[in-house]
Enzyme design. Structure first.
Site, PDB file in Angstrom:
ATOM      1  N   GLY A 109      41.110 -22.904 -52.198  1.00  0.00           N
ATOM      2  CA  GLY A 109      40.000 -23.501 -51.478  1.00  0.00           C
ATOM      3  C   GLY A 109      40.359 -23.634 -50.005  1.00  0.00           C
ATOM      4  N   ALA A 110      39.773 -24.620 -49.342  1.00  0.00           N
ATOM      5  CA  ALA A 110      39.989 -24.770 -47.907  1.00  0.00           C
ATOM      6  C   ALA A 110      41.474 -24.954 -47.577  1.00  0.00           C
ATOM      7  CB  ALA A 110      39.185 -25.961 -47.395  1.00  0.00           C
ATOM      8  N   ASN A 124      44.576 -35.143 -52.721  1.00  0.00           N
ATOM      9  CA  ASN A 124      44.101 -36.476 -52.370  1.00  0.00           C
ATOM     10  C   ASN A 124      44.342 -37.464 -53.502  1.00  0.00           C
ATOM     11  OD1 ASN A 124      43.080 -35.929 -49.793  1.00  0.00           O
ATOM     12  ND2 ASN A 124      41.148 -35.166 -50.634  1.00  0.00           N
ATOM     13  N   LYS A 139      46.420 -43.171 -46.598  1.00  0.00           N
ATOM     14  CA  LYS A 139      45.325 -42.208 -46.696  1.00  0.00           C
ATOM     15  C   LYS A 139      44.322 -42.630 -47.767  1.00  0.00           C
ATOM     16  CE  LYS A 139      44.248 -37.332 -47.396  1.00  0.00           C
ATOM     17  NZ  LYS A 139      44.759 -35.996 -47.763  1.00  0.00           N
TER      18      LYS A 139
END
Length: 338
Positions: free
Chosen positions: A29-30, A125, A209
Site C-alpha cells: 500500500g502507501a 499503527n 502516536k
C-alpha cells in the site's frame, strides 16, 4: 545469494561494505510502496507480497514515489501473491505494513520465513501488533517501528509522501535486541532516504502516536473535516480533550510512561505544536470508510477501552467514539454493497 547478520554497521548498506540485503515487503500500500521503492533504489534486493490486483499493477508499471522526498521509480526483484510461494526463500528482513487487524494471521502465515538471522519490522499503527506477532514469531526477532511520516496512495504501486513529523523510531519493547543492531537497521533506512533512528524507549513513542491518532482520526472520520477544524470547534475539541485524559489515566494505571508528564502537558503540546502543521490533513480512517474498508479503530481507541477494562479505568468517551465510528463504517459498507 549471500545473507548478512545484522551485527555491525559495516555489514549493512550505507556502511563501509555497502552490502545488499534481501528484504520482503509484505503489503504494498502507501507505506509499503515507499519502503520498497526507496530500498530498491539503494541497491537492496526487494521482494513484494500483496493481493493479486496490486501485484498485477506493480508488475506492469513498477513502484513510484513522489512528494516531499522527491520522485523515485523502481522495479522490484520478485512479486508474489501468496506467502507459500516463498517457503524456500530466506530474508535478512521482512517489513510488515498491513493493517493492524491482519497482523496475527499474516504472522502465522510467514512464521517459517523468519529465520535465525531475519528481523521482522512492524511498521503499523496502533497497539497490539507486537503482541499479535509474538504469538508466532520469537520476540527477539521482532522490531517495533513508530512510523510518523504520511503517505497516501495515488494508485496501486504509486505513493505520495505528504508530511513527516519526526524520524521513524525502531525499538524492541522488551529490550531483547541489542541497541547497536537497531542502530544498524536504522542506518539501512537512513541510507535509503527514510529518516530513522533507534530508541530504547520505543513504547513511549508508539503510545505518543496512539494518543494523537485516537484523538484525531475517529472524530475526523465521523465529522468528515480536517484536523484544524476539529481543534477550532469547541465541542469536538472538548471531546478530544476527554479522549486524551482517559488514555493518560489508562497509561498511568499500567505504569506506561510517555514523553509528557501528564495529560495537561500533552494537551498543551497537542494544540500548540502538533495540530498546526496538519490543519488541512484528513484522517486516513475517513479514506478507509469512504472506500468501504475496515478501519483500525480496534487498535486505537478500542485498545484503550480494553486496556482500561483490564486495569479498572473507565473510558466512556472512547467507548462512544468507537461505537459511532463502527456504526458509520458498517453503514457505509452496506451502502456500497447496494
Amino acid at each position: 545469494m549471500q545473507y548478512f547478520k545484522l551485527k555491525s554497521i559495516i555489514t549493512l548498506s550505507g556502511g563501509k561494505g555497502g552490502s545488499k540485503l534481501r528484504i520482503l515487503v509484505l503489503g504494498l500500500g502507501a507505506l509499503g510502496t515507499v519502503y520498497s521503492c526507496l530500498l530498491k533504489n539503494r541497491g537492496h534486493e526487494i521482494i513484494g507480497l500483496d493481493l493479486e490486483p496490486v501485484i498485477a499493477a506493480i508488475n506492469e508499471q513498477g513502484v513510484k514515489v513522489e512528494g516531499i522526498w522527491g520522485e523515485h521509480e523502481a522495479r522490484l526483484d520478485l512479486l508474489v501473491t501468496n506467502a507459500a510461494e516463498l517457503q524456500d526463500e530466506q530474508f535478512d528482513m521482512v517489513i510488515l505494513t498491513v493493517k493492524s487487524y491482519e497482523t496475527g494471521e499474516i504472522c502465522r502465515q510467514i512464521q517459517d520465513l523468519i529465520g535465525p538471522n531475519t528481523y521482522l519490522l512492524l511498521a503499523q499503527n496502533g497497539y497490539g501488533n507486537y503482541e499479535a506477532a509474538s504469538e508466532y514469531i520469537a520476540a527477539d526477532r521482532i522490531v517495533l517501528g513508530r512510523v510518523i511520516f504520511g503517505a497516501e496512495t495515488v494508485k496501486w504501486g504509486h505513493s505520495r509522501v505528504t508530511v513527516i513529523a519526526d524520524d521513524v523510531l525502531l525499538g524492541s519493547p522488551d529490550q531483547l535486541i541489542d541497541l547497536r543492531i537497531l542502530e544498524d537497521l536504522a542506518q539501512v533506512f537512513n541510507a535509503a532516504g527514510i529518516p530513522t533512528r533507534a530508541s530504547a524507549q520505543v513504547m513511549q513513542y508508539v503510545w505518543a502516536k496512539i494518543i494523537y491518532n485516537s484523538a484525531l482520526n475517529p472524530l475526523g472520520a465521523i465529522l468528515e473535516v480536517p484536523y484544524g477544524q476539529l481543534a477550532a470547534n469547541y465541542d469536538s475539541k472538548s471531546l478530544m480533550d476527554e479522549i486524551i485524559k482517559e488514555i493518560f489515566a489508562v497509561l498511568e494505571a499500567r505504569g506506561q510512561k510517555t514523553p509528557w508528564a501528564d495529560a495537561q502537558e500533552y494537551i498543551e503540546a497537542f494544540y500548540s505544536q502538533m495540530i498546526p502543521p496538519t490543519v488541512l490533513h484528513h484522517a486516513s480512517m475517513l479514506q478507509d470508510i469512504q472506500r468501504g474498508r475496515r478501519t483500525e479503530i480496534d487498535a486505537l481507541n478500542g485498545a484503550v477501552i480494553n486496556l482500561g477494562r483490564a486495569c479498572g479505568v473507565p473510558t466512556p468517551v472512547n467507548e462512544v467514539i468507537v461505537s459511532l465510528l463502527k456504526a458509520k463504517e458498517a453503514l457505509r459498507a452496506k451502502a456500497m454493497r447496494g
